[in-house]
Design a protein around this motif. Structure first.
Motif, PDB file in Angstrom:
ATOM      1  N   MET A  53       0.830  -1.205   0.000  1.00 31.99           N
ATOM      2  CA  MET A  53       0.000   0.000   0.000  1.00 31.99           C
ATOM      3  C   MET A  53       0.864   1.255   0.000  1.00 31.99           C
ATOM      4  O   MET A  53       0.527   2.259  -0.642  1.00 31.99           O
ATOM      5  CB  MET A  53      -0.926   0.003   1.229  1.00 31.99           C
ATOM      6  N   GLN A  54       1.990   1.190   0.688  1.00 29.96           N
ATOM      7  CA  GLN A  54       2.898   2.332   0.719  1.00 29.96           C
ATOM      8  C   GLN A  54       3.487   2.614  -0.670  1.00 29.96           C
ATOM      9  O   GLN A  54       3.626   3.769  -1.065  1.00 29.96           O
ATOM     10  CB  GLN A  54       4.014   2.057   1.728  1.00 29.96           C
ATOM     11  N   ILE A  79       0.704   4.327  -2.755  1.00 27.67           N
ATOM     12  CA  ILE A  79       0.244   5.651  -2.329  1.00 27.67           C
ATOM     13  C   ILE A  79       1.355   6.703  -2.320  1.00 27.67           C
ATOM     14  O   ILE A  79       1.109   7.885  -2.585  1.00 27.67           O
ATOM     15  CB  ILE A  79      -0.413   5.544  -0.935  1.00 27.67           C
ATOM     16  N   PHE A  91      -4.363   7.732   9.761  1.00 27.13           N
ATOM     17  CA  PHE A  91      -4.501   6.334   9.337  1.00 27.13           C
ATOM     18  C   PHE A  91      -3.585   5.421  10.160  1.00 27.13           C
ATOM     19  O   PHE A  91      -3.985   4.312  10.556  1.00 27.13           O
ATOM     20  CB  PHE A  91      -4.168   6.195   7.848  1.00 27.13           C
ATOM     21  N   CYS A 138      -1.496   2.631   4.237  1.00 27.91           N
ATOM     22  CA  CYS A 138      -2.059   3.902   3.765  1.00 27.91           C
ATOM     23  C   CYS A 138      -1.501   5.072   4.574  1.00 27.91           C
ATOM     24  O   CYS A 138      -1.160   6.125   4.017  1.00 27.91           O
ATOM     25  CB  CYS A 138      -3.580   3.876   3.870  1.00 27.91           C
TER      26      CYS A 138
END
Length: 476
Positions: free
Chosen positions: A309-310, A313, A336, A365
């Motif tokens: 996810m990193q 994003i 988050f 996130c």
């Protein structure tokens, strides 16, 4: 012609910086997966395993700021090159280590080499990219960090399961050699921000000794001498600050903190963020393998969701911070992270795997939204002559946060488990230390949101205000 040359320089710097930014986090996250196997091979307890992580971070933090300052004076490319060389040789030593003490020494040497890379890689990137393009470049760089974190658990789990934990270090050696070749053949020129200024050796020694004493004392709070070391370290810190405000060419320009609220609170936010989140991967790796009974390969697949996810994003967040206030984007990220850590407080032996994955996605996130905008805010808040120092300070905040995070975990593991290895008989004690760790991390996250919002408004220069200048090699 000059514009074309500048464009090539920017691309080469971005590729090299991003590749090096991939290697070191890959090493860190892959090692987390391999720790149980290392513990079995060398018959060492869980507290010693935590020191294989902490010693690396401690060595990096001790040398980061002094070597960042040295890079500003002598050349950022030169120090970066030496850093990659030392890191690669240390990885080779780790791969052939014949007892746990040699492995621990190799991890310390890796940390020393990594301090040269961390203190210069981002500084080189900032040196060749103007403010209106930095967020995008930093977003790509941070995405590389998280790509390393993503592949670390998965590839590290596969390597450990099929080839053993030493194969992780051998792969790191190959990646290090690749970066070395690229720097020597492709990265031409040098970036010197403070040529001719003196290097504060006494201040550097005082800084290193202070960080070492403070961090080591914190991890040994349960021993009779631990609190004394913390007090000595705090005293050394105050003396260091007093001294640096009075020398002509300090190793760390303390006035950056006193007169620049954005720089100060952005670094504070980074310190708190990593204090609250870094040890999550370490704890979840042990939890999944010891309590849930997953193999290294299976645990790696579960842990991959957070850094994945990193990766997705971070570029978006970095680019967004070129247009929106970095503090707002970073503060949402901290929110988050706070939610993800708070949900992990309820971890137990019966917790389903999907719940761990959900928490990891939320944390991913948060990290992705926080890191690149916060880095953009720090580096855009200082003059060019301080890029190396600012990069070193930010990296030090990150590493000190990571050490505080590991220190909290090491302290709690020592209190609840002593020097026992993790077995089904003491799973409950292990889970108690894990739950309390996540409660403490949740409180820290809430403080991090406040620090992130307190930095105030920051307006970055536009392309027109910069006059369209993209690259200036060999800064005066």
């Amino acid at each position: 012609m000059t514009g074309q040359k500048n464009l090539v320089t920017k691309r080469v710097a971005l590729i090299i910086s991003s590749t090096s930014s991939f290697v070191t986090p890959f090493m860190g996250s892959a090692i987390n997966i391999a720790l149980p196997q290392i513990g079995r091979d060398f018959s060492v307890h869980v507290v010693y395993l935590s020191w294989l992580v902490t010693a690396y971070l401690l060595a990096t933090a001790v040398f980061l700021v002094p070597l960042g300052r040295l890079a500003d004076i002598c050349g950022r490319r030169k120090i970066f090159l030496w850093g990659i060389a030392v890191f690669t040789l240390a990885s080779l030593l780790a791969a052939v280590s014949w007892n746990p003490h040699v492995l621990l020494l190799a991890r310390i040497l890796q940390g020393f080499g990594n301090s040269m890379v961390f203190g210069t890689g981002v500084a080189i990137l900032i040196s060749v990219y103007p403010p209106y393009e930095r967020g995008k470049a930093l977003g790509i760089n941070v995405a590389s960090v998280y790509a390393g974190l993503s592949l670390g658990p998965t590839l590290g789990g596969l390597l450990t399961y099929h080839l053993g934990w030493r194969s992780i270090f051998l792969l790191t050696v190959l990646l290090g050699i690749l970066v070395l070749v690229m720097v020597i053949l492709k990265l031409q020129g040098e970036w010197v921000g403070a040529a001719g200024e003196e290097f504060d050796l006494k201040g550097s020694l005082l800084y290193g000794g202070t960080v070492l004493t403070l961090m080591y004392g914190f991890t040994r709070l349960t021993s009779p001498y631990g609190p004394l070391l913390v007090v000595i370290g705090l005293g050394g810190l105050f003396f260091f600050i007093w001294r640096e405000l009075r020398v002509e060419s300090p190793v760390l320009e303390m006035r950056l903190f006193r007169r620049n609220i954005t720089f100060t609170f952005s670094n504070l936010a980074a310190l708190i963020n990593y204090s609250a989140t870094f040890a999550v991967g370490f704890l979840l790796s042990l939890y999944l393998q010891y309590v849930k009974g997953l193999s290294e390969q299976e645990a790696g697949l579960v842990l991959v969701f957070q850094p994945l996810m990193q990766v997705i994003i971070s570029p978006f967040a970095g680019k967004l911070s070129d247009r929106v206030e970095p503090r707002l984007v970073a503060s949402v990220g901290m929110g988050f992270s706070s939610l993800g850590v708070a949900l992990l407080v309820f971890l137990s032996g019966e917790t389903p795997i999907w719940y761990v994955i959900l928490c990891s996605i939320i944390l991913g996130c948060g990290f992705g939204l926080f890191s690149s905008p916060n880095t953009n805010a720090v580096m855009s808040a200082v003059e060019k002559k301080f890029y190396g120092v600012a990069s070193g300070v930010l990296s030090t905040m990150r590493l000190m946060g990571q050490m505080f995070s590991m220190g909290i975990v090491t302290l709690l593991l020592t209190v609840y488990m002593g020097e026992a290895q993790i077995t089904p008989a003491n799973h409950q004690s292990f889970l108690q230390s894990v739950n309390l760790s996540f409660i403490i991390f949740s409180v820290l996250c809430a403080l991090g949101i406040a620090a992130s919002l307190a930095r105030g408004n920051q307006r970055l220069p536009s392309r027109e205000e910069e006059g369209g200048t993209c690259v200036r090699k060999g800064e005066p």
